[in-house]
Design a protein around this motif. Structure first.
Motif, mmCIF file in Angstrom:
data_model
loop_
_atom_site.group_PDB
_atom_site.id
_atom_site.type_symbol
_atom_site.label_atom_id
_atom_site.label_comp_id
_atom_site.label_asym_id
_atom_site.label_seq_id
_atom_site.Cartn_x
_atom_site.Cartn_y
_atom_site.Cartn_z
ATOM 1 N N LYS A 239 217.453 74.722 96.220
ATOM 2 C CA LYS A 239 216.423 74.730 95.197
ATOM 3 C C LYS A 239 215.031 74.951 95.773
ATOM 4 O O LYS A 239 214.819 74.802 96.976
ATOM 5 C CB LYS A 239 216.457 73.454 94.359
ATOM 6 C CG LYS A 239 216.517 72.183 95.144
ATOM 7 C CD LYS A 239 217.079 71.075 94.232
ATOM 8 C CE LYS A 239 217.217 69.775 94.953
ATOM 9 N NZ LYS A 239 218.471 69.109 94.986
ATOM 10 N N ILE A 240 214.144 75.297 94.869
ATOM 11 C CA ILE A 240 212.730 75.340 95.216
ATOM 12 C C ILE A 240 212.113 74.066 94.673
ATOM 13 O O ILE A 240 212.404 73.657 93.545
ATOM 14 C CB ILE A 240 212.047 76.588 94.618
ATOM 15 C CG1 ILE A 240 212.513 77.848 95.359
ATOM 16 C CG2 ILE A 240 210.518 76.465 94.679
ATOM 17 C CD1 ILE A 240 211.946 79.138 94.826
ATOM 18 N N GLU A 241 211.312 73.413 95.490
ATOM 19 C CA GLU A 241 210.643 72.185 95.091
ATOM 20 C C GLU A 241 209.140 72.463 95.066
ATOM 21 O O GLU A 241 208.533 72.703 96.107
ATOM 22 C CB GLU A 241 210.984 71.088 96.117
ATOM 23 C CG GLU A 241 210.371 69.733 95.850
ATOM 24 C CD GLU A 241 210.675 68.756 96.996
ATOM 25 O OE1 GLU A 241 211.623 67.979 96.876
ATOM 26 O OE2 GLU A 241 209.964 68.794 98.018
ATOM 27 N N LEU A 242 208.571 72.458 93.876
ATOM 28 C CA LEU A 242 207.124 72.641 93.769
ATOM 29 C C LEU A 242 206.458 71.296 93.983
ATOM 30 O O LEU A 242 206.915 70.278 93.460
ATOM 31 C CB LEU A 242 206.765 73.190 92.380
ATOM 32 C CG LEU A 242 207.437 74.506 91.970
ATOM 33 C CD1 LEU A 242 207.048 74.859 90.534
ATOM 34 C CD2 LEU A 242 207.047 75.638 92.913
ATOM 35 N N LEU A 243 205.387 71.295 94.760
ATOM 36 C CA LEU A 243 204.700 70.047 95.105
ATOM 37 C C LEU A 243 203.242 70.115 94.705
ATOM 38 O O LEU A 243 202.511 70.997 95.171
ATOM 39 C CB LEU A 243 204.772 69.819 96.617
ATOM 40 C CG LEU A 243 206.163 69.789 97.245
ATOM 41 C CD1 LEU A 243 206.096 70.202 98.700
ATOM 42 C CD2 LEU A 243 206.762 68.417 97.101
ATOM 43 N N GLU A 244 202.855 69.207 93.839
ATOM 44 C CA GLU A 244 201.442 69.117 93.447
ATOM 45 C C GLU A 244 200.924 67.741 93.835
ATOM 46 O O GLU A 244 201.580 66.732 93.580
ATOM 47 C CB GLU A 244 201.317 69.307 91.914
ATOM 48 C CG GLU A 244 199.905 69.132 91.390
ATOM 49 C CD GLU A 244 199.842 69.006 89.860
ATOM 50 O OE1 GLU A 244 200.573 69.733 89.157
ATOM 51 O OE2 GLU A 244 199.060 68.166 89.390
ATOM 52 N N SER A 245 199.760 67.706 94.450
ATOM 53 C CA SER A 245 199.195 66.429 94.861
ATOM 54 C C SER A 245 198.672 65.670 93.645
ATOM 55 O O SER A 245 198.124 66.257 92.728
ATOM 56 C CB SER A 245 198.054 66.659 95.849
ATOM 57 O OG SER A 245 197.710 65.443 96.454
ATOM 58 N N THR A 246 198.876 64.356 93.648
ATOM 59 C CA THR A 246 198.342 63.547 92.552
ATOM 60 C C THR A 246 197.008 62.908 92.947
ATOM 61 O O THR A 246 196.419 62.174 92.177
ATOM 62 C CB THR A 246 199.335 62.427 92.161
ATOM 63 O OG1 THR A 246 199.646 61.664 93.323
ATOM 64 C CG2 THR A 246 200.604 63.007 91.577
ATOM 65 N N GLN B 226 204.068 59.009 98.042
ATOM 66 C CA GLN B 226 203.642 60.211 98.762
ATOM 67 C C GLN B 226 202.539 60.968 98.037
ATOM 68 O O GLN B 226 202.189 62.081 98.432
ATOM 69 C CB GLN B 226 204.847 61.131 98.993
ATOM 70 C CG GLN B 226 205.824 60.563 99.998
ATOM 71 C CD GLN B 226 207.072 61.421 100.107
ATOM 72 O OE1 GLN B 226 206.984 62.632 100.244
ATOM 73 N NE2 GLN B 226 208.219 60.804 100.028
ATOM 74 N N LYS B 227 202.045 60.376 96.951
ATOM 75 C CA LYS B 227 200.963 60.971 96.159
ATOM 76 C C LYS B 227 201.289 62.405 95.765
ATOM 77 O O LYS B 227 200.479 63.322 95.932
ATOM 78 C CB LYS B 227 199.649 60.938 96.929
ATOM 79 C CG LYS B 227 199.157 59.533 97.257
ATOM 80 C CD LYS B 227 197.752 59.593 97.828
ATOM 81 C CE LYS B 227 197.164 58.231 98.106
ATOM 82 N NZ LYS B 227 197.715 57.581 99.298
ATOM 83 N N VAL B 228 202.496 62.573 95.228
ATOM 84 C CA VAL B 228 202.929 63.920 94.926
ATOM 85 C C VAL B 228 203.762 63.952 93.651
ATOM 86 O O VAL B 228 204.462 62.994 93.316
ATOM 87 C CB VAL B 228 203.707 64.494 96.148
ATOM 88 C CG1 VAL B 228 205.145 64.044 96.148
ATOM 89 C CG2 VAL B 228 203.626 65.999 96.208
ATOM 90 N N LYS B 229 203.612 65.051 92.916
ATOM 91 C CA LYS B 229 204.454 65.296 91.760
ATOM 92 C C LYS B 229 205.301 66.512 92.103
ATOM 93 O O LYS B 229 204.793 67.482 92.662
ATOM 94 C CB LYS B 229 203.559 65.581 90.550
ATOM 95 C CG LYS B 229 204.277 65.537 89.229
ATOM 96 C CD LYS B 229 203.302 65.411 88.072
ATOM 97 C CE LYS B 229 202.912 66.789 87.583
ATOM 98 N NZ LYS B 229 202.007 66.755 86.423
ATOM 99 N N THR B 230 206.596 66.457 91.795
ATOM 100 C CA THR B 230 207.480 67.557 92.170
ATOM 101 C C THR B 230 208.190 68.133 90.950
ATOM 102 O O THR B 230 208.473 67.418 89.999
ATOM 103 C CB THR B 230 208.568 67.081 93.161
ATOM 104 O OG1 THR B 230 209.452 66.194 92.482
ATOM 105 C CG2 THR B 230 207.974 66.380 94.359
ATOM 106 N N ALA B 231 208.456 69.409 91.015
ATOM 107 C CA ALA B 231 209.302 70.054 90.014
ATOM 108 C C ALA B 231 210.412 70.772 90.761
ATOM 109 O O ALA B 231 210.178 71.417 91.776
ATOM 110 C CB ALA B 231 208.506 71.045 89.180
#
Ligand code: ZN
Length: 134
Positions: A52-59, A39-44
């Motif tokens: 929860k909160i899921e932070l999504l940053e594109s890779t 999904q080309k994504v990094k999550t925290a």
């Protein structure tokens, strides 16, 4: 059918900067960072009670999160609802005319099975359905 709000997905430009706000300033705890290559994504993940909160940053600049931020800026991207039987829910909603982005479940963070509904069908809210491993 729906058990709880599993998480709220937030599109961010940079997870490190966001963790500074959510973790260092607000005092939440990050339970893990994971990359979902497909999904080309990094999550925290920041657990809060049962949710929860899921932070999504594109890779990648081609990733859906990068495109979302380009169009709308950072912010709430989707709401994830936990279900027991994702296949059954998808079949049911399809029958009722809800437009699906994913006709079949795919793999999400932490080995969960996920599928997105089209926001056209849900008042502009992108909804992710999420089934945990048994
Ligand atoms: Zn999500």
């Amino acid at each position: 059918m729906f058990k709880k709000i599993e998480h709220i997905g937030v599109a961010v430009k940079n997870i490190k900067d966001s963790l500074h706000i959510f973790q260092d300033i607000m005092g939440m705890e990050c339970s893990g960072i994971e990359e979902v290559e497909e999904q080309k994504v990094k999550t925290a993940c920041l657990p809060i009670g049962e949710s929860k909160i899921e932070l999504l940053e594109s890779t990648s600049p081609e990733g859906t999160i990068a495109k979302y931020i380009e169009k709308r800026g950072e912010g709430i991207h989707h709401i994830a609802l936990e279900v027991d039987d994702l296949n059954a829910v998808l079949t049911d909603l399809k029958k009722k005319g809800v437009e699906l982005i994913d006709r079949e479940p795919r793999y999400g963070v932490g080995g969960t099975k996920i599928a997105f509904l089209h926001p056209k069908s849900t008042n502009g809210v992108l909804i992710e359905l999420c089934e945990h491993k048994a």
